[in-house]
Design a protein around this motif. Structure first.
Motif, PDB file in Angstrom:
ATOM      1  N   UNK A 257      39.948   1.199  61.167  1.00  0.00           N
ATOM      2  CA  UNK A 257      38.686   0.813  60.543  1.00  0.00           C
ATOM      3  C   UNK A 257      38.901   0.016  59.257  1.00  0.00           C
ATOM      4  N   UNK A 258      39.944   0.356  58.507  1.00  0.00           N
ATOM      5  CA  UNK A 258      40.157  -0.318  57.229  1.00  0.00           C
ATOM      6  C   UNK A 258      40.960  -1.598  57.394  1.00  0.00           C
ATOM      7  N   UNK A 259      40.593  -2.600  56.611  1.00  0.00           N
ATOM      8  CA  UNK A 259      41.307  -3.878  56.619  1.00  0.00           C
ATOM      9  C   UNK A 259      42.142  -4.037  55.344  1.00  0.00           C
ATOM     10  N   UNK A 260      42.382  -2.924  54.652  1.00  0.00           N
ATOM     11  CA  UNK A 260      42.979  -2.983  53.316  1.00  0.00           C
ATOM     12  C   UNK A 260      44.326  -3.690  53.301  1.00  0.00           C
ATOM     13  N   UNK A 261      45.267  -3.255  54.130  1.00  0.00           N
ATOM     14  CA  UNK A 261      46.603  -3.849  54.068  1.00  0.00           C
ATOM     15  C   UNK A 261      46.615  -5.297  54.528  1.00  0.00           C
ATOM     16  N   UNK A 262      45.790  -5.624  55.509  1.00  0.00           N
ATOM     17  CA  UNK A 262      45.717  -7.020  55.955  1.00  0.00           C
ATOM     18  C   UNK A 262      45.218  -7.917  54.830  1.00  0.00           C
ATOM     19  N   UNK A 263      44.301  -7.415  54.003  1.00  0.00           N
ATOM     20  CA  UNK A 263      43.768  -8.203  52.901  1.00  0.00           C
ATOM     21  C   UNK A 263      44.702  -8.211  51.695  1.00  0.00           C
ATOM     22  N   UNK A 264      45.259  -7.044  51.347  1.00  0.00           N
ATOM     23  CA  UNK A 264      45.967  -6.890  50.081  1.00  0.00           C
ATOM     24  C   UNK A 264      47.434  -7.298  50.139  1.00  0.00           C
ATOM     25  N   UNK A 265      48.065  -7.173  51.286  1.00  0.00           N
ATOM     26  CA  UNK A 265      49.504  -7.466  51.370  1.00  0.00           C
ATOM     27  C   UNK A 265      49.800  -8.911  51.744  1.00  0.00           C
TER      28      UNK A 265
END
Length: 298
Positions: A135-143
């Motif tokens: 559900x989270x897109x955090x690593x795709x966005x932040x890394x």
């Protein structure tokens, strides 16, 4: 009185000795103590916080919550500085480790930093996906090392903030802040848009897990110096601290060294903790003071 002073001096020396003793390999987590700037103060009025949800075109299918915190006393008619915090609610939560809104209230009220609002941006989620990891897109966005996150902030988030507030156009009044993957995200945003984000704070940045490895030690060395002021914090016991690869501590040292060798206005703060936000929260007030140490506060 003399005896009391001597006793306090002895206690201070003992505390200093404990604070700087070498850590053994089997020591548990290090816990730093927050200072008064990180707690609500009776003489400081509480600022106001508003929020909105944003459906992104830069990261299709994702939505995110954004909070805007305005310290009391900020003149709505005057252009105000901006501090964008990745991992929005984690960094705004007054009961968490960072307490960004509380810190801004205290420092702005006392004139220790220029009038600044906080924009706390959550990573994107896919609202129709049930699995928490998917559900989270955090690593795709932040890394990622590309400019998509900078575009999301400047093309999608900031216009919504400008509808409500008068923002300064001076990049030295704009900071971007984050920790872990949000730390390398903060650096990446400023790297791609130094003409907007002139100040950067990265706590325990996860340069080590960027796809393809940490690009910044080489990029910094071969790229003309950008107008950035950068504070990095690293932990001696961060992830992989004693490993030859994927070593969070080592990659922060490499990035900091590259900044120093390239002549950047940069500072590295080392702590004894692991990969947790405690030291970052304790450090945030001084980090913000350092970022804006030369801005005159009227």
């Amino acid at each position: 009185m003399v005896a009391d002073s001597a006793a306090r001096a002895d206690e201070a020396r003992e505390a200093a000795a404990a604070a700087y003793r070498p850590l053994s390999l089997d020591d548990g987590p290090v816990q730093y103590v927050h200072g008064p700037d990180s707690s609500p103060c009776p003489d400081v009025p509480v600022g106001s916080t508003e929020s909105f949800d944003l459906l992104s075109d830069v990261f299709p299918g994702t939505t995110r919550r954004v909070w805007v915190h305005v310290p009391a006393g900020v003149d709505p008619a005057e252009p105000v500085g901006v501090a964008v915090f990745h991992d929005g609610w984690w960094y705004l939560d007054p009961d968490g480790e960072i307490r960004g809104g509380v810190v801004l209230d205290n420092l702005v009220h006392r004139g220790e930093i220029p009038p600044t609002i906080g924009v706390f941006v959550d990573p994107g989620v896919f609202p129709d996906v049930e699995d928490p990891e998917a559900r989270t897109n955090r690593n795709a966005e932040y890394d990622a090392a590309d400019d998509r996150l900078a575009r999301l902030l400047l093309d999608e988030v900031v216009p919504e903030v400008r509808r409500r507030h008068v923002l300064s156009d001076d990049p030295s009044r704009w900071a971007v802040v984050g920790g872990s993957s949000g730390g390398n995200a903060a650096f990446t945003v400023a790297w791609h848009r130094p003409q907007r984000f002139g100040r950067v704070i990265g706590f325990l940045s996860s340069f080590a897990q960027m796809p393809g490895g940490n690009p910044y030690s080489e990029l910094i060395a071969r790229t003309p110096r950008k107008q950035l002021r950068v504070l990095l914090q690293a932990g001696h016991r961060d992830l992989g601290w004693n490993e030859p690869e994927h070593n969070w501590f080592a990659e922060n040292l490499r990035t900091a060294a590259a900044l120093a060798e390239a002549g950047y206005d940069a500072r590295l703060v080392l702590g004894d903790g692991g990969h947790d936000p405690n030291h970052a929260g304790v450090l945030l007030p001084d980090a913000l003071r350092w970022l804006w140490r030369d801005v005159e506060v009227r």
